[in-house]
Design an enzyme around this catalytic site. Structure first.
Site, PDB file in Angstrom:
ATOM      1  N   HIS A 157       0.822  -1.222   0.000  1.00  0.00           N
ATOM      2  CA  HIS A 157       0.000   0.000   0.000  1.00  0.00           C
ATOM      3  C   HIS A 157       0.852   1.265   0.000  1.00  0.00           C
ATOM      4  CE1 HIS A 157      -4.069  -1.776   0.736  1.00  0.00           C
ATOM      5  NE2 HIS A 157      -3.306  -2.813   1.075  1.00  0.00           N
ATOM      6  N   ASP A 365       3.429   9.353  -0.615  1.00  0.00           N
ATOM      7  CA  ASP A 365       2.214   8.622  -0.255  1.00  0.00           C
ATOM      8  C   ASP A 365       2.002   7.527  -1.284  1.00  0.00           C
ATOM      9  OD1 ASP A 365      -0.053   8.116   1.245  1.00  0.00           O
ATOM     10  OD2 ASP A 365      -0.728  10.195   1.218  1.00  0.00           O
TER      11      ASP A 365
HETATM   12  P1  ADQ Z   1      -3.146   6.035   4.833  1.00  0.00           P
HETATM   13  O1  ADQ Z   1      -1.734   6.485   5.030  1.00  0.00           O
HETATM   14  O2  ADQ Z   1      -3.912   5.843   6.058  1.00  0.00           O
HETATM   15  O3  ADQ Z   1      -3.215   4.717   3.940  1.00  0.00           O
HETATM   16  P2  ADQ Z   1      -5.050   7.442   2.954  1.00  0.00           P
HETATM   17  O4  ADQ Z   1      -5.000   6.735   1.668  1.00  0.00           O
HETATM   18  O5  ADQ Z   1      -5.183   8.913   2.782  1.00  0.00           O
HETATM   19  O6  ADQ Z   1      -3.796   7.193   3.880  1.00  0.00           O
HETATM   20  O7  ADQ Z   1      -6.302   6.920   3.738  1.00  0.00           O
HETATM   21  C1  ADQ Z   1      -6.721   7.512   4.922  1.00  0.00           C
HETATM   22  C2  ADQ Z   1      -8.175   7.146   5.176  1.00  0.00           C
HETATM   23  O8  ADQ Z   1      -8.482   7.517   6.516  1.00  0.00           O
HETATM   24  C3  ADQ Z   1      -9.142   7.897   4.268  1.00  0.00           C
HETATM   25  O9  ADQ Z   1     -10.147   7.015   3.860  1.00  0.00           O
HETATM   26  C4  ADQ Z   1      -9.683   8.994   5.172  1.00  0.00           C
HETATM   27  O10 ADQ Z   1     -11.008   9.370   4.898  1.00  0.00           O
HETATM   28  C5  ADQ Z   1      -9.613   8.357   6.533  1.00  0.00           C
HETATM   29  N1  ADQ Z   1      -9.456   9.394   7.545  1.00  0.00           N
HETATM   30  C6  ADQ Z   1      -8.464  10.275   7.667  1.00  0.00           C
HETATM   31  N2  ADQ Z   1      -8.695  11.119   8.692  1.00  0.00           N
HETATM   32  C7  ADQ Z   1      -9.860  10.745   9.235  1.00  0.00           C
HETATM   33  C8  ADQ Z   1     -10.644  11.210  10.328  1.00  0.00           C
HETATM   34  N3  ADQ Z   1     -10.293  12.245  11.077  1.00  0.00           N
HETATM   35  N4  ADQ Z   1     -11.782  10.579  10.601  1.00  0.00           N
HETATM   36  C9  ADQ Z   1     -12.170   9.520   9.851  1.00  0.00           C
HETATM   37  N5  ADQ Z   1     -11.481   9.036   8.818  1.00  0.00           N
HETATM   38  C10 ADQ Z   1     -10.338   9.637   8.509  1.00  0.00           C
HETATM   39  C11 ADQ Z   1      -2.263   3.826   3.336  1.00  0.00           C
HETATM   40  C12 ADQ Z   1      -1.234   4.494   2.416  1.00  0.00           C
HETATM   41  C13 ADQ Z   1      -1.945   5.317   1.362  1.00  0.00           C
HETATM   42  C14 ADQ Z   1      -2.927   4.436   0.584  1.00  0.00           C
HETATM   43  C15 ADQ Z   1      -3.819   3.658   1.535  1.00  0.00           C
HETATM   44  C16 ADQ Z   1      -4.652   2.627   0.793  1.00  0.00           C
HETATM   45  O11 ADQ Z   1      -0.336   5.302   3.164  1.00  0.00           O
HETATM   46  O12 ADQ Z   1      -1.013   5.900   0.461  1.00  0.00           O
HETATM   47  O13 ADQ Z   1      -3.728   5.254  -0.249  1.00  0.00           O
HETATM   48  O14 ADQ Z   1      -3.058   2.962   2.511  1.00  0.00           O
HETATM   49  O15 ADQ Z   1      -3.851   1.792   0.014  1.00  0.00           O
END
Ligand code: ADQ
Length: 538
Positions: A157, A365
């Site tokens: 990921h 990311d």
């Molecule tokens: P993350 O580093 O966690 O994931 P991201 O892809 O942005 O990053 O996903 C975060 C998720 O958490 C989003 O669905 C977002 O809505 C949710 N989120 C963030 N803040 C929140 C809050 N305050 N309340 C509720 N929900 C919240 C890792 C990798 C990424 C990759 C994903 C999936 O680092 O690059 O996109 O896995 O493969």
């Protein structure tokens, strides 16, 4: 019927009671598991005084979930240690934060072995096994050691970084070799897949057999890029939900006559939050006329509190948001609103929709799902603008966003200004193109493409396809082989190898002479020109 076994560090299936805080990934995996009547295995998130391997089995919303507790030392060395103090920072280009601690490596191997031993009795012939993320890279090797011959896939990921960074890791070859125990290894973007290939050429003397297969360590592995998406259909429903509309109304009232810039990220140093605040500060400094017109809402729930770097960044962000507000706030306006809470996903949908700009500026990311959620939440008739870091995997698919270098506060400030003043026609044009991609390349497409590739019969070339009549494998000193990395570097001369004479092609190893200085290679085959080594199945 084929069963699917999904393995991830943590297991968080939906409860079936409409628990909206579960992420899109969990939803998508759960749906796949229901379809394949499968099993989800991982750490329970709890610790026990001693590892017993005792499984806790439950069925949640039609999905069988099997979890196991870990010891305190496992959490310290494997989760907080090798996963989040070694691999996470290194793979996000933060070598300065990377801990090279032998006990972490040992804990990582130990937990992967324990996972394999606990999972082994649950595996049946024909099951497809799909393992997720950097916590579990050696899991296939451990399962193979226990006699598992099923097809096993791995999806990373996070980014796969440049090989020079991977090579700083003590034991990096062992780590990468364990990826060759998978049948399929998936990356988020072509760039990360190519970076992996480069490692294989330059550090493991391997070779790219064809665009999807690599050979190294005496084994072949299939590779591919599988960009993850959001559950667009589910997100669409959430945007239209009562709770989302209520949240939208609340936000609209609080931002009346002002334009809101939204950031939503786990509080993590890879997400570029400090640089983002500095970019917003620059916007305010350079544009006095915009000052009272905008506000930035940053939602950043704390994560990984067991790791020092996360506590430090939290303290720095508290100070930075305080400084900006101290400098610019007025009695009726605070430029930065910074909250560290988790929100329900339907509430988040309402917040995204109320924003005029989505500011997504990670330093690195794997993909970034927030960028996609922001797009999916917009009003088609009056959409907001996405400002996106060029170092998010999402930038590869979302070229119609305003793409910025997150290291430059000036670039962020300029993009913000452009977004805040963009006319409706351009906003609609950009948004339509972005939204089409978000809807099409959603999490279901990601999951199905990966699982289909994993389930597909491996390509077994017919006898003779790879071996000419008189051909036989020849070992050739690697210094005499054409440079397999040359094409990528645009170095054409490296391909100027002389044609082999028949006698040489039939000759014994080391009889061949190719131009010196043309790089590395491995075994080549004599015989038909342009043929490939027969891929060895593990
Ligand atoms: P993350 O580093 O966690 O994931 P991201 O892809 O942005 O990053 O996903 C975060 C998720 O958490 C989003 O669905 C977002 O809505 C949710 N989120 C963030 N803040 C929140 C809050 N305050 N309340 C509720 N929900 C919240 C890792 C990798 C990424 C990759 C994903 C999936 O680092 O690059 O996109 O896995 O493969």
């Amino acid at each position: 019927m084929t069963r699917l076994i999904v393995v991830s560090n943590r297991v968080n299936p939906p409860s079936g009671k409409g628990d909206e805080s579960v992420g899109g990934l969990a939803m998508a995996l759960s749906a796949a598991l229901r379809e394949y009547s499968g099993l989800w295995f991982g750490w329970s998130g709890k610790t026990a005084p001693e590892f017993t391997g005792q499984l806790s089995l439950q069925v949640a919303d039609g999905v069988t979930v099997a979890t196991v507790d870990l010891e305190e030392a496992d959490v310290t060395e494997y989760y907080n240690g090798y996963a989040n103090k070694t691999l996470w920072p290194l793979f996000h280009y933060r070598q300065d934060l990377t801990a090279y601690d032998r006990s972490f490596d040992e804990g990582y191997q130990r937990v992967n072995r324990r996972f394999a031993q606990t999972l082994r009795p649950l595996i049946e012939d024909g099951d497809l096994i799909w393992i997720h993320d950097y916590h579990l890279i050696p899991l296939a090797r451990e399962l193979r050691a226990l006699g598992v011959t099923n097809r096993i896939g791995f999806f990373l990921h996070i980014p796969w970084p440049a090989h020079q960074l991977v090579a700083t890791l003590p034991g990096h070859r062992k780590l990468v070799e364990s990826l060759f125990d998978y049948d399929l290894v998936g990356f988020q973007t072509p760039e990360y897949r190519q970076a992996f290939e480069e490692y294989v050429w330059s550090e493991a003397d391997g070779v790219v057999l064809d665009p999807t297969r690599l050979l190294a360590f005496g084994k072949t592995v299939q590779v591919g890029d599988f960009p993850i998406g959001i559950d667009a259909a589910e997100f669409g429903e959430m945007v239209a939900s009562e709770r989302a509309e209520h949240t939208f109304g609340v936000m609209a009232a609080h931002t009346a006559f002002r334009k809101m810039i939204i950031g939503v990220d786990r509080l993590d140093y890879s997400k570029g939050l400090e640089e983002r605040f500095l970019g917003f500060e620059r916007l305010l400094a350079d544009n006095p006329d915009l000052r009272r017109e905008v506000l930035m809402l940053q939602i950043a729930p704390v994560s990984r509190e067991g790791v020092d770097a996360y506590q430090e960044i939290r303290a720095r962000l508290d100070a930075l948001s305080g400084r900006i507000n101290g400098e610019y706030a007025d009695i009726d306006w605070n430029p930065v609103r910074y909250v560290n809470r988790n929100y329900r996903r339907d509430e988040l949908a309402g917040v995204y929709r109320a924003a005029k700009v989505g500011l997504v500026t990670p330093m690195r990311d794997g993909m970034n799902l927030v960028a996609k959620e922001f797009v999916a939440a917009q009003d088609p008739d009056d959409p907001g603008v996405l400002v996106l870091s060029k170092f998010a995997g999402a930038a590869n698919q979302m070229g119609e966003a305003l793409i910025v270098n997150p290291n430059s506060p000036e670039e962020i400030a300029e993009a913000l200004k452009r977004a805040l003043t963009m006319d409706l026609k351009e906003r609609v044009r950009r948004w339509r193109a972005l939204n089409e991609g978000v809807q099409r390349d959603d999490v279901t497409a990601w999951r199905d493409t990966f699982v289909n590739a994993l389930a597909a019969e491996p390509h077994t070339p017919a006898e003779g396809q790879y071996y000419g009549e008189q051909a036989r494998p020849l070992s050739v000193d690697e210094r005499f082989l054409p440079d397999l990395g040359a094409e990528r570097r645009g170095d054409e001369r490296a391909f100027e190898a002389p044609a082999l004479r028949d006698s040489e092609a039939r000759g014994e190893p080391a009889a061949l002479r190719l131009p010196s200085g043309t790089g590395r290679g491995l075994q080549v085959l004599g015989g038909d020109q342009g043929t490939l080594p027969r891929p060895a199945r593990p």
